[in-house]
Write a protein that holds these residues in place. Structure first.
Motif, PDB file in Angstrom:
ATOM      1  N   ILE A   1       0.820  -1.099  -0.084  1.00 56.94           N
ATOM      2  CA  ILE A   1       0.096  -0.026  -0.052  1.00 56.94           C
ATOM      3  C   ILE A   1       0.750   1.198   0.184  1.00 56.94           C
ATOM      4  N   ILE A   2       0.825   1.976  -1.095  1.00 57.04           N
ATOM      5  CA  ILE A   2       1.473   3.186  -1.115  1.00 57.04           C
ATOM      6  C   ILE A   2       0.615   4.519  -0.948  1.00 57.04           C
ATOM      7  N   GLY A   3       0.806   5.316  -0.167  1.00 61.74           N
ATOM      8  CA  GLY A   3      -0.071   6.638   0.046  1.00 61.74           C
ATOM      9  C   GLY A   3       0.968   7.651   0.223  1.00 61.74           C
ATOM     10  N   LYS A   4       0.932   8.809  -0.609  1.00 65.34           N
ATOM     11  CA  LYS A   4       1.551   9.927  -0.569  1.00 65.34           C
ATOM     12  C   LYS A   4       0.646  11.091  -0.707  1.00 65.34           C
ATOM     13  N   VAL A   5       1.228  12.268  -0.087  1.00 66.66           N
ATOM     14  CA  VAL A   5       0.501  13.295  -0.429  1.00 66.66           C
ATOM     15  C   VAL A   5       1.685  14.619  -0.472  1.00 66.66           C
ATOM     16  N   PHE A   6       1.457  15.034  -1.915  1.00 66.56           N
ATOM     17  CA  PHE A   6       2.411  16.124  -2.043  1.00 66.56           C
ATOM     18  C   PHE A   6       1.814  17.380  -2.082  1.00 66.56           C
ATOM     19  N   ASP A   7       2.519  18.284  -1.221  1.00 69.06           N
ATOM     20  CA  ASP A   7       2.081  19.794  -0.912  1.00 69.06           C
ATOM     21  C   ASP A   7       2.802  20.708  -1.555  1.00 69.06           C
ATOM     22  N   PHE A   8       1.909  21.270  -2.472  1.00 69.20           N
ATOM     23  CA  PHE A   8       2.443  22.596  -3.468  1.00 69.20           C
ATOM     24  C   PHE A   8       2.354  23.910  -2.979  1.00 69.20           C
ATOM     25  N   SER A   9       1.863  23.972  -1.829  1.00 67.90           N
ATOM     26  CA  SER A   9       1.453  25.323  -1.179  1.00 67.90           C
ATOM     27  C   SER A   9       2.572  26.145  -1.021  1.00 67.90           C
ATOM     28  N   GLU A  10       3.516  25.737  -0.812  1.00 71.71           N
ATOM     29  CA  GLU A  10       5.010  26.650  -0.528  1.00 71.71           C
ATOM     30  C   GLU A  10       5.578  26.742  -1.731  1.00 71.71           C
ATOM     31  N   VAL A  11       5.360  26.392  -3.096  1.00 70.67           N
ATOM     32  CA  VAL A  11       6.028  26.725  -4.277  1.00 70.67           C
ATOM     33  C   VAL A  11       5.386  27.666  -4.964  1.00 70.67           C
ATOM     34  N   ALA A  12       6.022  28.334  -5.802  1.00 72.60           N
ATOM     35  CA  ALA A  12       5.361  29.486  -6.722  1.00 72.60           C
ATOM     36  C   ALA A  12       4.543  28.699  -7.773  1.00 72.60           C
ATOM     37  N   LYS A  13       3.833  29.511  -8.574  1.00 71.52           N
ATOM     38  CA  LYS A  13       2.792  29.086  -9.476  1.00 71.52           C
ATOM     39  C   LYS A  13       3.805  28.365 -10.564  1.00 71.52           C
ATOM     40  N   LYS A  14       3.105  27.144 -10.803  1.00 70.69           N
ATOM     41  CA  LYS A  14       3.988  26.153 -11.749  1.00 70.69           C
ATOM     42  C   LYS A  14       2.946  25.001 -12.413  1.00 70.69           C
TER      43      LYS A  14
END
Length: 117
Positions: A82-95
Motif C-alpha cells: 500500500i503506497i499513500g503519498k501527499v505532495f504539498d505544493f502550497s509553498e512553491v510558486a505558480k507552476k
C-alpha cells in the motif's frame, strides 16, 4: 530549484491508506483473479494525493518534473503493498508539474497546476 525540491520532500507525507486500498482492487466474479489497479492521483487545495495498491510488490518510481522539465522530486519504493503519498505544493510558486509513477512495465502521468493563492 533546490527550494522546490526541499519543500516537496519536507512536505511529503507517507501513510497507509486503507480506504484507498479497498477502492483500488477488485476481484473477478466467481474467481480469485485480482484485477490490477492503476494509481489514483487527485488534486485538492494545492495538494496531490497518490494512492496505489501494489499487490505484486513491484518497484515503484515516483518523479515530479516542473514546467521546465527539470526533476524536482524522485523516490523509489520497494516491497510496499500500500503506497499513500501527499505532495504539498502550497509553498512553491505558480507552476505546472508533471507527476510520473512507474511500476513494472507501466508508466502513469498526471499534470498538476499550482495556482497563486
Amino acid at each position: 530549484m533546490k527550494n522546490v525540491m526541499k519543500s516537496l520532500a519536507a512536505l511529503t507525507l507517507v501513510g497507509t491508506l486503507q480506504a484507498a486500498a479497498t477502492e483500488a482492487t477488485t476481484t473477478q466474479p466467481d474467481t480469485d483473479k485480482i484485477v490490477k489497479a492503476e494509481p489514483s492521483l487527485r488534486e485538492k487545495n494545492d495538494r496531490v494525493y497518490l494512492n496505489y495498491l501494489n499487490l505484486k510488490k513491484e518497484k515503484v518510481v515516483i518523479k515530479i518534473y516542473d514546467n521546465n522539465n527539470e526533476l524536482v522530486y524522485s523516490e523509489t519504493i520497494n516491497d510496499e503493498v500500500i503506497i499513500g503519498k501527499v505532495f504539498d505544493f502550497s509553498e512553491v510558486a505558480k507552476k505546472d508539474f508533471r507527476i510520473t509513477i512507474k511500476t513494472g512495465k507501466e508508466t502513469y502521468t498526471k499534470r498538476a497546476t499550482k495556482l497563486d493563492s
